[in-house]
Design an enzyme around this catalytic site. Structure first.
Site, PDB file in Angstrom:
ATOM      1  N   MET A  77       0.838  -1.193   0.000  1.00 31.68           N
ATOM      2  CA  MET A  77       0.000   0.000   0.000  1.00 31.68           C
ATOM      3  C   MET A  77       0.875   1.246   0.000  1.00 31.68           C
ATOM      4  SD  MET A  77      -3.551  -0.727   1.959  1.00 31.68           S
ATOM      5  CE  MET A  77      -2.983  -0.595   3.646  1.00 31.68           C
ATOM      6  N   LEU A 121       6.877   2.644   1.251  1.00 37.86           N
ATOM      7  CA  LEU A 121       7.780   1.503   1.323  1.00 37.86           C
ATOM      8  C   LEU A 121       8.927   1.748   2.293  1.00 37.86           C
ATOM      9  CD1 LEU A 121       8.034   0.373  -2.420  1.00 37.86           C
ATOM     10  CD2 LEU A 121       6.255  -0.073  -0.722  1.00 37.86           C
ATOM     11  N   GLY A 171      11.462  -3.340   5.049  1.00 38.61           N
ATOM     12  CA  GLY A 171      10.733  -4.598   5.010  1.00 38.61           C
ATOM     13  C   GLY A 171      10.230  -4.901   3.608  1.00 38.61           C
ATOM     14  N   HIS A 172       9.694  -3.873   2.933  1.00 36.50           N
ATOM     15  CA  HIS A 172       9.264  -4.054   1.552  1.00 36.50           C
ATOM     16  C   HIS A 172      10.455  -4.342   0.644  1.00 36.50           C
ATOM     17  CE1 HIS A 172       5.944  -1.368   3.137  1.00 36.50           C
ATOM     18  NE2 HIS A 172       5.257  -2.396   2.664  1.00 36.50           N
ATOM     19  N   GLN A 174     -10.161  -2.051   2.743  1.00 39.45           N
ATOM     20  CA  GLN A 174      -9.527  -2.594   3.949  1.00 39.45           C
ATOM     21  C   GLN A 174      -9.655  -1.679   5.151  1.00 39.45           C
ATOM     22  OE1 GLN A 174      -5.936  -4.282   1.286  1.00 39.45           O
ATOM     23  NE2 GLN A 174      -5.506  -4.313   3.466  1.00 39.45           N
ATOM     24  N   GLY A 234       4.958 -10.669   3.576  1.00 39.59           N
ATOM     25  CA  GLY A 234       5.720 -10.717   4.815  1.00 39.59           C
ATOM     26  C   GLY A 234       4.990 -11.477   5.904  1.00 39.59           C
ATOM     27  N   LYS A 267       4.984 -10.685   8.966  1.00 45.98           N
ATOM     28  CA  LYS A 267       4.478  -9.806  10.026  1.00 45.98           C
ATOM     29  C   LYS A 267       2.956  -9.793  10.043  1.00 45.98           C
ATOM     30  CE  LYS A 267       4.327  -5.260   9.852  1.00 45.98           C
ATOM     31  NZ  LYS A 267       2.984  -4.886  10.400  1.00 45.98           N
ATOM     32  N   ASP A 268       2.352  -9.806   8.857  1.00 44.57           N
ATOM     33  CA  ASP A 268       0.897  -9.884   8.760  1.00 44.57           C
ATOM     34  C   ASP A 268       0.510 -11.356   8.638  1.00 44.57           C
ATOM     35  OD1 ASP A 268       0.223  -6.999   8.669  1.00 44.57           O
ATOM     36  OD2 ASP A 268       1.421  -7.058   6.842  1.00 44.57           O
ATOM     37  N   GLN A 277      -3.121 -12.343   7.605  1.00 40.62           N
ATOM     38  CA  GLN A 277      -3.303 -12.014   6.193  1.00 40.62           C
ATOM     39  C   GLN A 277      -2.641 -13.070   5.316  1.00 40.62           C
ATOM     40  OE1 GLN A 277      -2.636  -7.924   4.363  1.00 40.62           O
ATOM     41  NE2 GLN A 277      -0.726  -8.927   3.748  1.00 40.62           N
TER      42      GLN A 277
END
Length: 330
Positions: free
Chosen positions: A27, A30, A33-34, A61, A148, A150-151, A154
């Protein structure tokens, strides 16, 4: 390498494809992590493949009162970071391109799994997420898509959707990237004041405390499995002073609370301390779940699990998690 900025699916589909297309969905806003996701995508795609980074702030979302309007939009910086990490294309469609004719009347539902944890706190969030992921997988015609860890919820739901609905896409998970102090990288970290950030660090520390307790338990259980089962072996161990250590291992490995309960307790102690800080950490949930369906695991559970936490510090809501494996050495 020049990274192309495209805004329509027609432009993307017109590109000549020679190898696999690896897609990283974002989204925007960045960060490192991206970049890690993009570098991983570059390795998977190889020199003949193509890496596409999508930048789309998905309105489906965001629930009432959430931060859609203030969500950071930094396309120029995103294009630069994506290119440096190895992206061939940044696909940044408009809302009209993704949802022609307005919000879709037909959507993907996350089902019961999407109503737990994050879904309970953010009703409808995962329906919107899966709908846009499905749309972007079709629009980009991805061969592989990277997300990732982290989510975690998801990621689990996307994997489930791809499997249940027979998408011909490979889903690859990339480990969480953390800052030097342990805080999981997130676009929302920029909202934290210095004092709020100090409190937010207790999220990852709680997970690490649970992880340390888990590692100690697994080590003790492994040690207990080596305890002698015959009198002769017991005497041999006693002669070199190991019988007490073996007995202690047995005692701790079988003591209550143990297993998942002890892991939860270790993490919760840190979170309880954080709730008394100024500013406080306001816990949303702490859960130790089976990643197959995100239900809480029992004390006799063996296999992969996820220790997940969500909390609010000031006006910023943060999530984090730690993957664990119970009974790995059994």
């Amino acid at each position: 390498m020049t990274t192309a900025l495209l805004s329509t699916a027609e432009e993307l589909h017109a590109r000549v494809r020679r190898g696999r297309r690896a897609v990283v969905m974002t989204m925007g806003a960045l960060h490192e992590g991206h970049a890690t996701l993009v570098r991983s995508a570059r390795e998977i795609a190889g020199p003949d493949g193509e890496v596409v980074v999508t930048v789309f702030v998905n309105p489906l979302q965001f629930g009432a009162g959430e931060d859609l309007d203030r969500y950071p939009r930094t396309l120029d910086a995103d294009l630069e970071l994506a290119g440096q990490a190895g992206a061939d294309v940044v696909f940044a469609p408009s809302v009209d391109e993704v949802y022609p004719g307005g919000e879709p009347q037909v959507r993907i539902t996350a089902g019961p799994m999407g109503e737990r944890l994050e879904g309970g706190s953010r009703p409808g969030h995962f329906d919107g997420m899966l709908t846009v992921v499905a749309k972007l997988l079709h629009l980009t015609r991805a061969d592989v898509a990277l997300y990732g860890q982290k989510d975690a919820q998801q990621l689990a739901l996307i994997r489930r959707m791809v499997r249940d609905l027979n998408f011909g896409v490979e889903i690859v998970a990339v480990p969480t990237v953390r800052e030097e102090d342990g805080l999981a990288l997130s676009s929302r970290n920029r909202y934290l004041s210095p004092d709020e950030r100090r409190t937010a660090l207790l999220l990852s520390r709680a997970l690490f405390a649970g992880g340390d307790r888990h590692a100690a338990q697994e080590a003790l259980r492994a040690r207990a499995r080596e305890v002698p089962s015959t009198h002769a072996r017991a005497e041999a161990l006693s002669a070199i002073g190991e019988s007490r250590a073996a007995a202690d291992a047995h005692a701790v490995a079988t003591a209550a609370p143990g297993g998942p309960a002890a892991v939860r307790a270790a993490a919760r102690q840190i979170l309880d301390d954080a709730s008394r800080l100024d500013p406080p950490l306001e816990l949303d949930y702490l859960a130790l779940v089976d990643p197959a369906d995100f239900t809480e695991i029992g004390d006799d559970f063996t296999g992969e699990a996820v220790l997940a936490v969500a909390a609010r510090v000031g006006t910023t809501r943060l999530i984090d998690n730690l993957p664990l494996t119970f009974g790995a050495a059994s």
